[in-house]
Write a protein that holds these residues in place. Structure first.
Motif, short mmCIF file in Angstrom:
data_model
loop_
_atom_site.label_atom_id
_atom_site.label_comp_id
_atom_site.label_asym_id
_atom_site.label_seq_id
_atom_site.Cartn_x
_atom_site.Cartn_y
_atom_site.Cartn_z
N LYS A 179 0.85 -1.21 0.00
CA LYS A 179 0.00 0.00 0.00
C LYS A 179 0.87 1.24 0.00
N THR A 184 -5.96 7.18 -3.63
CA THR A 184 -6.48 6.33 -4.71
C THR A 184 -5.36 5.48 -5.30
N HIS A 185 -5.75 4.32 -5.82
CA HIS A 185 -4.80 3.38 -6.43
C HIS A 185 -3.62 3.09 -5.49
N SER A 186 -3.94 2.92 -4.23
CA SER A 186 -2.87 2.77 -3.23
C SER A 186 -2.30 1.35 -3.19
N GLN A 188 -0.99 -2.13 -4.79
CA GLN A 188 -0.42 -2.61 -6.04
C GLN A 188 0.74 -3.55 -5.72
N TYR A 231 -0.12 2.91 -18.10
CA TYR A 231 -1.12 3.84 -17.58
C TYR A 231 -0.59 5.27 -17.64
N VAL A 283 -6.97 -4.02 -4.86
CA VAL A 283 -6.49 -3.19 -5.96
C VAL A 283 -7.65 -2.61 -6.75
N HIS A 284 -7.34 -1.60 -7.57
CA HIS A 284 -8.35 -0.98 -8.43
C HIS A 284 -8.77 -1.97 -9.52
N GLU A 286 -9.32 -1.59 -12.73
CA GLU A 286 -8.52 -1.52 -13.96
C GLU A 286 -7.17 -2.22 -13.77
N TYR A 287 -6.60 -2.05 -12.61
CA TYR A 287 -5.31 -2.69 -12.32
C TYR A 287 -5.46 -4.21 -12.26
#
Length: 298
Positions: A179, A184-186, A188, A231, A283-284, A286-287
């Motif tokens: 994290k 946002t998008h933390s 991955q 991205y 995760v998001h 899209e990811y």
């Protein structure tokens, strides 16, 4: 010998024609790419190395009901058609061991014949009966021997859902996600920019140590990426960093053998070991769609 020389001449001619066909513009682009100051850049996108660090399954998965029935079918056939066992050679005639062996074999053969003759459901499955027979009775174990106990497939980490522990979901593959300190998008995979003198593996190894510490025994599977994700950066970030408009992430596969993540509270503030299905909750969307095909279902 003649064929080898002919192949070498053909290869040499093709090699020369290939390099001579490269335009001056393409050569200058390559030189500009190599002369980047700090990080590798390609068409305005920063080259980033991502690490798909996994813990492989520790134990075999539970068999599918169809697999169970197939194994039981094969076992019953083996019991019926097995050649006679030389009991007199291995057991003393009239001994207790011989008696137990004959009783066990007679019981197994009767169950096999009954199973082929009738498909009625029993209170206990044959797998449970096999487990009970394989478990050594404490009364038959001598005082010098230690009783064998079968460990539970569900660990304490599973019961409390400790996602920071590697001792959970022993039948599944776990993946490390970290994290970042942002809203946002933390969540991955660990990742970082590739410097001009680094390969993808070197950059991935360096970033993993910087973000997650050096307390893990990690092995990178190969030198080629297993996935790719592109991205664009947010507009506010692009204004401050005119050099980049986005990132191209190349994911490198790695396995962990021992150790654990050590959060630095700078680049990352938290971590978790999750399965492919659990990753959706972190995760998001899209990811996840970009990385899901790299992950194992088991």
């Amino acid at each position: 010998m003649f064929l080898q020389k002919l192949r070498y001449r053909i290869f040499k001619q093709n090699k020369i024609s290939f390099f001579s066909s490269i335009s001056q513009k393409s050569q200058s682009d390559i030189l500009n790419l190599l002369k980047s100051d700090k990080n590798e850049v390609h068409e305005g996108y920063r080259i980033v190395a991502g690490i798909v660090l996994s813990r492989t399954p520790i134990i075999l998965r539970d068999p599918h009901p169809f697999e169970r029935e197939y194994y039981l079918y094969q076992q019953r056939l083996e019991h019926i058609h097995a050649p006679p066992f030389p009991v007199d050679f291995y057991f003393k005639k009239g001994s207790v061991a011989e008696k137990k062996w004959r009783e066990k074999k007679e019981r197994e053969k009767a169950e096999a014949l009954l199973a082929f003759g009738s498909r009625k459901t029993k209170n206990k499955t044959s797998f449970e009966k096999i487990d009970e027979e394989e478990t050594i009775d404490s009364s038959d174990v001598s005082s010098d021997e230690e009783e064998i106990k079968i460990a539970n497939r569900i660990t304490s980490a599973d019961l409390i859902n400790d996602v920071k522990s590697l001792d959970r979901a022993l039948q599944r593959t776990l993946y490390l996600i970290v994290k970042k300190p942002r809203e946002t998008h933390s969540w991955q995979f660990p990742q970082g920019g590739v410097e001009k003198t680094e390969t993808l593996v070197q950059a991935a190894n360096r970033e993993l140590e910087e973000e997650c510490g050096n307390c893990m025994d990690v092995w990178f599977v190969g030198r080629r990426p297993i996935g790719y994700y592109k991205y664009d950066y947010p507009k506010c970030f692009v204004k401050e960093n005119i050099e980049y408009k986005g990132a191209k992430v190349f994911f490198m596969a790695a396995h962990i053998f021992a150790g654990q993540v050590k959060v630095d509270n700078k680049e990352i503030i938290d971590f978790a070991w999750v399965t492919k299905q659990e990753m959706k909750n972190y995760v998001h969307t899209e990811y996840y769609e970009a990385v899901k095909d790299m992950l194992s279902e088991h």
